[in-house]
Design a protein around this motif. Structure first.
Motif, mmCIF file in Angstrom:
data_model
loop_
_atom_site.group_PDB
_atom_site.id
_atom_site.type_symbol
_atom_site.label_atom_id
_atom_site.label_comp_id
_atom_site.label_asym_id
_atom_site.label_seq_id
_atom_site.Cartn_x
_atom_site.Cartn_y
_atom_site.Cartn_z
ATOM 1 N N GLY A 97 -1.752 11.916 -6.476
ATOM 2 C CA GLY A 97 -1.839 10.183 -6.701
ATOM 3 C C GLY A 97 -0.332 9.965 -6.767
ATOM 4 O O GLY A 97 0.752 8.290 -6.614
ATOM 5 N N CYS A 98 0.337 10.805 -6.083
ATOM 6 C CA CYS A 98 1.947 11.250 -6.055
ATOM 7 C C CYS A 98 2.127 10.573 -4.552
ATOM 8 O O CYS A 98 1.663 10.394 -3.856
ATOM 9 C CB CYS A 98 2.660 12.023 -6.047
ATOM 10 N N ALA A 99 2.554 8.902 -4.217
ATOM 11 C CA ALA A 99 2.747 8.381 -3.227
ATOM 12 C C ALA A 99 4.275 9.085 -2.032
ATOM 13 O O ALA A 99 5.043 10.061 -2.370
ATOM 14 C CB ALA A 99 3.772 6.821 -3.482
ATOM 15 N N PHE A 100 4.206 9.333 -0.879
ATOM 16 C CA PHE A 100 5.029 9.563 0.047
ATOM 17 C C PHE A 100 5.368 8.616 1.101
ATOM 18 O O PHE A 100 5.930 9.219 1.777
ATOM 19 C CB PHE A 100 4.180 10.264 0.493
ATOM 20 N N ALA A 101 4.603 7.468 0.876
ATOM 21 C CA ALA A 101 5.132 6.840 2.403
ATOM 22 C C ALA A 101 4.137 5.295 1.099
ATOM 23 O O ALA A 101 3.598 5.385 0.185
ATOM 24 C CB ALA A 101 4.706 6.549 2.893
ATOM 25 N N PHE A 102 5.385 4.036 1.538
ATOM 26 C CA PHE A 102 4.082 2.772 1.557
ATOM 27 C C PHE A 102 4.990 1.989 2.536
ATOM 28 O O PHE A 102 6.094 2.093 3.356
ATOM 29 C CB PHE A 102 4.839 2.741 -0.204
ATOM 30 N N TRP B 210 0.694 -1.506 0.168
ATOM 31 C CA TRP B 210 -0.071 0.201 0.262
ATOM 32 C C TRP B 210 1.247 1.161 -0.089
ATOM 33 O O TRP B 210 2.135 1.047 0.520
ATOM 34 C CB TRP B 210 -0.613 0.214 1.126
ATOM 35 N N VAL B 211 0.295 2.085 -0.727
ATOM 36 C CA VAL B 211 0.937 3.562 -0.985
ATOM 37 C C VAL B 211 0.167 4.583 -0.393
ATOM 38 O O VAL B 211 -1.527 4.646 0.295
ATOM 39 C CB VAL B 211 1.291 3.958 -1.776
ATOM 40 N N LEU B 212 0.709 5.620 0.618
ATOM 41 C CA LEU B 212 0.498 7.106 0.885
ATOM 42 C C LEU B 212 -0.035 7.813 0.403
ATOM 43 O O LEU B 212 1.794 8.620 -0.131
ATOM 44 C CB LEU B 212 0.742 7.008 2.378
ATOM 45 N N ALA B 213 -0.379 8.584 0.068
ATOM 46 C CA ALA B 213 -0.886 9.019 -1.818
ATOM 47 C C ALA B 213 -1.149 10.797 -1.656
ATOM 48 O O ALA B 213 -1.963 10.127 -0.622
ATOM 49 C CB ALA B 213 -0.725 9.050 -2.867
ATOM 50 N N ASP B 214 -0.827 11.125 -2.284
ATOM 51 C CA ASP B 214 -1.397 12.682 -2.303
ATOM 52 C C ASP B 214 -2.589 12.514 -3.191
ATOM 53 O O ASP B 214 -3.211 11.880 -3.889
ATOM 54 C CB ASP B 214 -0.650 13.757 -2.147
ATOM 55 N N GLN B 215 -3.505 13.718 -3.453
ATOM 56 C CA GLN B 215 -4.991 14.037 -4.150
ATOM 57 C C GLN B 215 -4.102 13.605 -6.008
ATOM 58 O O GLN B 215 -5.159 13.418 -5.870
ATOM 59 C CB GLN B 215 -5.086 15.287 -4.276
#
Length: 162
Positions: A73-78, A66-71
């Motif tokens: 769609g850019c990932a900031f954590a996984f 899973w990824v933590l993404a912004d609006q």
């Protein structure tokens, strides 16, 4: 280092994420590692950061990611979860480290693990990740001392019963 565009949400990993995830992995080691590890230790760790191709191969082995993404769609954590409850990878961009955002990503993984009938999660955590996992209810099983390319380094075996 990118800044998030709006709120961050958890979503399933897609192969197109790989270049950004490799970038996050490298950024996290380079920026967060020096708080707990020497320059030689960080350099050794960085030599072990996989290329985008190597990361894609590892993430494509059947584990959940899973990824933590912004609006945008850019990932900031996984984070990943192997079938036996092992969390092999948890990396966050320094732009969001320490904000509490990654706790939601781990909570998502834990909910999935519970739904899948897992009773134990475990990981090998860096010193910084150890502090994070402790706040999330994980316990240290042992400190692990080892060498990377002849450089002494350490991490912590950690686990949580679900």
């Amino acid at each position: 280092m990118r800044e998030p565009d709006g709120d961050l949400t958890v979503r399933a990993y897609v192969p197109d994420d790989v270049p950004r995830l490799a970038e996050i992995f490298r950024e996290a080691v380079a920026a967060i590692g020096p708080a707990d590890y020497s320059a030689a230790q960080v350099a050794a760790w960085l030599r072990r950061v996989p290329s985008a191709e190597g990361l894609a191969e590892g993430l494509g082995d059947g584990r959940r990611v899973w990824v933590l993404a912004d609006q945008a769609g850019c990932a900031f954590a996984f984070i990943d979860l192997e079938p036996d409850g092992h969390i092999d990878l948890l990396y966050a961009s320094p732009a969001i480290a320490g904000t509490g955002a990654v706790a939601g990503l781990l909570a998502h993984l834990e909910a999935h693990a519970r739904d899948a009938g897992m009773v134990r999660l475990y990981a090998e955590a860096s010193a910084a990740a150890r502090r994070f996992f402790l706040k999330q209810g994980y316990a240290v099983s042992e400190r692990r001392d080892f060498r990377i390319d002849g450089v002494e380094i350490y991490n912590f075996a950690m686990e949580k019963r679900l």
